[in-house]
Scaffold this active site. Sequence first.
Site, short mmCIF file in Angstrom:
data_model
loop_
_atom_site.label_atom_id
_atom_site.label_comp_id
_atom_site.label_asym_id
_atom_site.label_seq_id
_atom_site.Cartn_x
_atom_site.Cartn_y
_atom_site.Cartn_z
N SER A 253 1.70 12.43 -6.11
CA SER A 253 0.73 11.68 -5.30
C SER A 253 0.81 12.04 -3.82
CB SER A 253 1.01 10.18 -5.47
OG SER A 253 0.50 9.44 -4.39
N GLY A 254 -0.35 12.16 -3.18
CA GLY A 254 -0.39 12.36 -1.74
C GLY A 254 0.09 11.13 -0.99
N TRP A 255 -0.22 9.94 -1.52
CA TRP A 255 0.23 8.69 -0.91
C TRP A 255 1.76 8.66 -0.88
CZ3 TRP A 255 3.22 4.52 -0.86
CH2 TRP A 255 2.82 3.37 -0.18
N CYS B 232 -6.59 5.90 1.95
CA CYS B 232 -6.24 5.67 0.55
C CYS B 232 -7.43 5.00 -0.12
CB CYS B 232 -5.00 4.78 0.47
SG CYS B 232 -4.68 4.11 -1.18
N GLY B 233 -7.68 5.34 -1.38
CA GLY B 233 -8.85 4.81 -2.08
C GLY B 233 -8.87 3.30 -2.20
N SER C 111 -3.81 1.95 -11.01
CA SER C 111 -3.18 1.82 -9.70
C SER C 111 -2.24 0.62 -9.57
CB SER C 111 -4.26 1.70 -8.62
OG SER C 111 -3.68 1.50 -7.35
#
Length: 568
Positions: free
Chosen positions: A128-130, A232-233, A454
């Site tokens: 994950s980029g987060w 972030c989405g 999520s």
Amino acid sequence: MNVFLSFKKTFGVTTKYTKTIKANYSKMLIKKRESFIQEEVKKIEQWWNSPRFKETKRIYTPLDVIKHRGSLGISDVKYPSSTQAKKLFELLEENFKNKKPLHTLGVIDPVQMTQLAKCDDIKVAYVSGWACSSTMVGSTNEVSPDFGDYPYDTVPNQVERIFKAQKMHDRKSFLEFLEKKKPMVDYMKPIIADADMGHGGVTTVMKLAKLFAEKGAAGIHLEDQLAGGKRCGHLGGAVLVPTSTHVSRLIATRLQWDIMGVENLIIARTDSCNSKLISSSSDPRDHEFIQGIMNINVQPWSEKLIDLERQNATSTQMSESELEWYNTNKLVTFDEAVQLQVTSIQFQKYIKTKKELKIKEEKNYLSLGEMKNIIKQIAPKINIKFDWDLPRSSEGYYMFQGGMNAAIRRSLVFSPYADMIWLETKTPNLEQARKFSKEIHEQYPNTKLVYNLSPSFDWSKHGFTELQLKNFIWDLAKEGFILQLVSLAGLHVDGVSFYELAKNFQKDGMFSYVNLVQEKEKQIGCDLLTHQRWSGAEYVDSIMKVVQNGSSSKTLSTTGESFTESQF
């Protein structure tokens, strides 16, 4: 010395004869290169016609790829990530056919990767980029929330770290299989990684795609957010790019990978379900979702903001003024503006005419100009008041009506250029997923879908029974959402387990460590119990024996009398 001058000196030939030889040699080189190019073009044509790319759209030719590849042929350079991509593609095809999930958990380090590998029913890994933004940020070490503002090699570097660990543990497992007859563990699970929004323009996207392919990612996902406006989405304030801009990113990624000769997979993610801003009105496919206001005589918000700044207004006053401006000037799409300014009969005729024009033009969108022309024909005496520039933000962003319709519209455009489509949602909603799947699969029946399970959702507050929670992943898979991931599972587990240990360790000391860690490792068979063996000490020991021909096996062996893990 020049080859032709050398030839002339050796054999004493005339200048005229030397020129003839040189000309013939040049023709031979040209002919050889032309033959090489023709052969490479044929290889690419065959490659593109394979089952792997039967659903893939390209706007360029094999010759375009050859021209930008250089003199190395497609078979001269091999990338392990492409081998992993083939494995991923086969898994997706099989699971899509059987409507079964390919579900996984986000990992943040080699430890978690190795534990994931031992779970036979989890066949892929996710980075994950987060998680990278908040735990490991490459050259700057500046951790922060996921605004996509970290160096663009951050996630590729984390992928490389995980991929190298996979290869190390795979070698260790293979040696144990040969020497100790232990069952092989599939450590080489394909990695899917977060490429955010591509971190820039076309050239940056291509460099990023190249990094991911070089460092081991079998697939990446790219979202339709703006570089610099990325969130972030599950945060507010995300800014979309025009549909065409994201298509360019997908094309750029595929071109880069075609140049490299790899089969890595692209996931096109849309954040349009939740977004309220878009960077430009340049693409007519976005026009039906861009919002404006009907009070066309009001001062633009961006101008009013500058006036407030000149008047030295406080931040509180500015916030209050912004709230007042948008409350006073209701945001509407052009369709909503029409509905509020014409009769019911006129509006129904307008909607019908729009539908007919879309069918006639064989497209699923109309530009603002086309919509204005339709209502002018239906209600020539009414001047529809609508202006989408007046409410633009101080950065110049347009207001956008996000939602399922926008997400479906964009995903239908992205599908031919991508291997999978990711719908980013506000809540875990099976009915919403069904609607999305139905719309996409009516036009692209073989498109695989992706779902973010999520941790940003409070799953206990969405009305799920225990049985529904257990079945949620499998129910989604029936709708074509094959790839599913708990993106930040590794991060949360890391926090929970370590906090539990630390909280108890401060008072109970080693009892808490033995009770919460070692006993649990023994109970569940976790190979971290013997962390030296886990790290590959015996594997390196075996290599040393080969190099030294066994001469120092007693004195330098890592498993001698000092090897404390013999206690277990």
